[in-house]
Design a protein around this motif. Structure first.
Motif, mmCIF file in Angstrom:
data_model
loop_
_atom_site.group_PDB
_atom_site.id
_atom_site.type_symbol
_atom_site.label_atom_id
_atom_site.label_comp_id
_atom_site.label_asym_id
_atom_site.label_seq_id
_atom_site.Cartn_x
_atom_site.Cartn_y
_atom_site.Cartn_z
ATOM 1 N N UNK A 1 -42.009 36.761 57.113
ATOM 2 C CA UNK A 1 -42.089 37.938 57.977
ATOM 3 C C UNK A 1 -41.955 39.214 57.144
ATOM 4 N N UNK A 2 -42.662 40.250 57.589
ATOM 5 C CA UNK A 2 -42.530 41.560 56.959
ATOM 6 C C UNK A 2 -42.929 42.623 57.973
ATOM 7 N N UNK A 3 -41.940 43.443 58.369
ATOM 8 C CA UNK A 3 -42.156 44.482 59.374
ATOM 9 C C UNK A 3 -42.769 43.853 60.632
ATOM 10 N N UNK A 4 -43.970 44.280 61.047
ATOM 11 C CA UNK A 4 -44.580 43.764 62.268
ATOM 12 C C UNK A 4 -45.347 42.458 62.026
ATOM 13 N N UNK A 5 -45.451 42.035 60.789
ATOM 14 C CA UNK A 5 -46.235 40.850 60.439
ATOM 15 C C UNK A 5 -45.329 39.626 60.449
ATOM 16 N N UNK A 6 -45.733 38.606 61.188
ATOM 17 C CA UNK A 6 -44.922 37.388 61.288
ATOM 18 C C UNK A 6 -45.373 36.294 60.335
ATOM 19 N N UNK A 7 -46.528 36.456 59.708
ATOM 20 C CA UNK A 7 -47.059 35.440 58.801
ATOM 21 C C UNK A 7 -47.899 36.133 57.740
ATOM 22 N N UNK A 8 -47.363 36.242 56.528
ATOM 23 C CA UNK A 8 -48.075 36.939 55.458
ATOM 24 C C UNK A 8 -49.297 36.171 54.973
ATOM 25 N N UNK A 9 -49.414 34.893 55.319
ATOM 26 C CA UNK A 9 -50.583 34.105 54.935
ATOM 27 C C UNK A 9 -51.710 34.208 55.954
ATOM 28 N N UNK A 10 -51.480 34.921 57.058
ATOM 29 C CA UNK A 10 -52.495 35.114 58.094
ATOM 30 C C UNK A 10 -52.881 36.593 58.154
ATOM 31 N N UNK A 11 -53.928 36.896 58.893
ATOM 32 C CA UNK A 11 -54.406 38.270 59.005
ATOM 33 C C UNK A 11 -53.414 39.139 59.779
ATOM 34 N N UNK A 12 -53.461 40.431 59.504
ATOM 35 C CA UNK A 12 -52.650 41.392 60.240
ATOM 36 C C UNK A 12 -53.175 41.445 61.676
ATOM 37 N N UNK A 13 -52.388 41.066 62.668
ATOM 38 C CA UNK A 13 -52.912 40.999 64.048
ATOM 39 C C UNK A 13 -53.294 42.357 64.615
ATOM 40 N N UNK A 14 -52.755 43.443 64.060
ATOM 41 C CA UNK A 14 -53.028 44.779 64.579
ATOM 42 C C UNK A 14 -53.937 45.591 63.658
ATOM 43 N N UNK A 15 -54.387 45.012 62.546
ATOM 44 C CA UNK A 15 -55.294 45.656 61.589
ATOM 45 C C UNK A 15 -54.724 46.950 61.006
#
Length: 523
Positions: free
Chosen positions: A431-445
């Motif tokens: 996890x990092x800030x709003x990102x729950x999976x650094x191996x996946x795409x940023x859901x909010x771009x």
């Protein structure tokens, strides 16, 4: 004719103009190759992303056996739990890994789950009967026993070490005749074609000290066999492995479709047991993550297991990069922060090259008045103009290519980090800030847009003052092409792992700071 062609003739001017044009287009050609390579790689990765394949329907269904009479017991360790049902082991829970990468509180990852997926370890016998999948064993703690009508006793001990399940089968021949048994083991499971493109999934076999791979689509249509004195066989997903190894010589390993499932199996050489003697056969199963450190520890049980990690073409960058990320994470306890720190360290390591590039671009900025004078003075003599421009570059110790060097250096780092993010189990739920999976795409771009904006700003600071009067120069042509790169990269990176976009964004921001610092020193 010779004299005519050696003078300042039309042929000479045409030839000089042709050489001039070739030289001017060379830089733009290199840049376009870079853009074309990145765009093609992204499109191919998207197009070749694995899709669900139709499995053959003419094979026997593996769910035909009735195992309702066989009791189920559970084996437990700090890392895994598993169900033992006679010869079969299934429903292996990886207690330290959540099934939902975005929710660490979700249920554990389950390998070989469901009614049809299992690992089976047993023997085929000659001269007596051997236990089958439907045999009911007597259990006493971790020891399972069964005796046949000839007085041959089969005793099984199941133990767990980290993510390795070891099955030791001891066969005591209390009969009056010699018997022989053939050890076998198999894994039956469904395919998993949902892993990201760029990561190998399918079967894996280690035969004769060589690693053999077959993807799911190939297994759907064909069977593959390997003969080896020792080795292992099984299946690999993006983050997990299910493999087995019988500690017995002269094995024949196979992988094949089995109804709507897939099977990897091995059969070893026959073991003869004299009357009154006994023999022990050990089979090791690895059911766990594709983590190099964990696989290296399991290599003591299954030799060659640590070679199954797919590091890609830039393996010489990926391995130290993963090591550095793990070390930094051990200090900051967050992989997002670890990526930021690693980016800063890499940019500092490239500082001499970056500084030289920026200084060269500043020198080109100062060259603009003289460049404009040369272009105006020799507007009708392209060969002389090109010669004077090259002399000007040499005098100022700069080159139009200097601005591309930092980008060229970052290309192998880019691909190495991409592979590292895709194969690292730790990144899967980082996890990092709003990102729950650094191996996946940023859901909010958010990160891709920020990356594109910082890339545009960095490019603007580098090139705004170098175009000047060079509307016909190779540098000016290059700048016209490069102005589209931020938009192109924003679209490409929108579906990339968030950790990779974070790296590039931080790299851009650091580059902007470096540029301001160098300009301040030169004032």
């Amino acid at each position: 004719m010779v004299k005519y062609m050696n003078n300042n003739s039309g042929f000479q001017q045409w030839n000089a103009a042709r050489d001039n044009k070739a030289k001017k287009s060379r830089l733009g050609g290199i840049l376009w190759w870079i853009i074309l390579f990145l765009a093609s790689w992204w499109l191919i990765s998207w197009w070749m992303a694995p899709q669900q394949a139709d499995a053959p329907t003419d094979a026997a269904n593996v769910a035909e056996l009735d195992l309702s009479a066989v009791p189920v017991s559970e084996i437990v360790s700090d890392n895994i739990t598993a169900d033992v049902q006679g010869l079969r082991i299934s429903n292996i829970e990886l207690l330290k890994y959540a099934s939902d990468a975005a929710d660490n509180e979700s249920a554990p990852v389950v390998l070989l789950g469901g009614d049809k997926s299992f690992a089976e370890v047993g023997v085929l016998s000659n001269g007596t009967s051997a236990p089958t999948a439907q045999t009911v064993w007597k259990q006493n703690g971790d020891i399972y026993t069964w005796r046949n009508e000839d007085g041959v006793e089969f005793s099984r001990t199941v133990t767990i070490d980290n993510y390795v399940i070891s099955i030791a089968d001891t066969i005591k021949n209390a009969s009056a005749d010699k018997i022989s048994v053939v050890p076998y083991a198999r894994i039956v499971r469904a395919n998993n074609m949902e892993s990201s493109a760029g990561v190998y999934t399918g079967s894996v076999a280690y035969a004769n000290a060589d690693l053999e791979h077959e993807d799911w689509a190939r297994i759907s249509n064909n069977s593959y066999a390997y003969s080896t004195p020792d080795g292992f066989i099984g299946f690999v997903d993006q983050y997990w492995e299910t493999v087995l190894s019988v500690q017995s010589p002269d094995q024949t390993m196979r992988v094949k479709p089995l109804g709507d499932m897939y099977q990897a199996d091995t059969a070893a050489a026959a073991v003869e047991i004299a009357a009154g003697a006994d023999a022990t056969i050990t089979t090791n199963l690895y059911m766990g993550p594709r983590d190099y450190r964990i696989l290296s520890a399991a290599d003591a049980y299954i030799s060659g297991l640590d070679e199954t990690v797919d590091y890609g073409w830039f393996w010489f960058f990926v391995r130290p990069m993963l090591w550095l990320l793990h070390v930094l994470n051990s200090f900051v306890m967050n992989y997002g922060l670890a990526i930021i720190l690693m980016t800063l360290l890499l940019r500092l390591a490239m500082w001499p090259l970056t500084r030289k590039s920026y200084v060269s671009m500043m020198a080109m900025q100062k060259m603009q008045p003289e460049m404009a004078r040369i272009q105006k003075l020799y507007a009708n003599d392209k060969a002389r103009m090109q010669m004077e421009i090259m002399r000007l570059y040499q005098t100022n110790k700069t080159s139009p290519m200097s601005g591309c060097l930092p980008l060229l250096i970052q290309i192998p780092i880019f691909f190495a980090l991409y592979k590292a993010l895709l194969i690292s189990v730790q990144m899967r739920s980082a996890h990092f800030l709003w990102i729950s999976d650094l191996a996946a795409m940023d859901p909010y771009f958010i990160l891709p847009i920020l990356m594109g904006a910082t890339m545009w700003l960095q490019q603007h600071l580098q090139t705004a003052s170098t175009i000047g009067a060079q509307t016909n120069d190779a540098v000016a042509q290059t700048q016209k092409m490069m102005k589209w790169m931020p938009l192109l990269f924003t679209v490409m990176f929108a579906w990339m792992p968030a950790g990779l976009v974070l790296y590039w964004t931080v790299s851009n921001i650091f580059g902007i700071g470096q540029m301001y610092y160098i300009k301040k020193l030169k004032k």
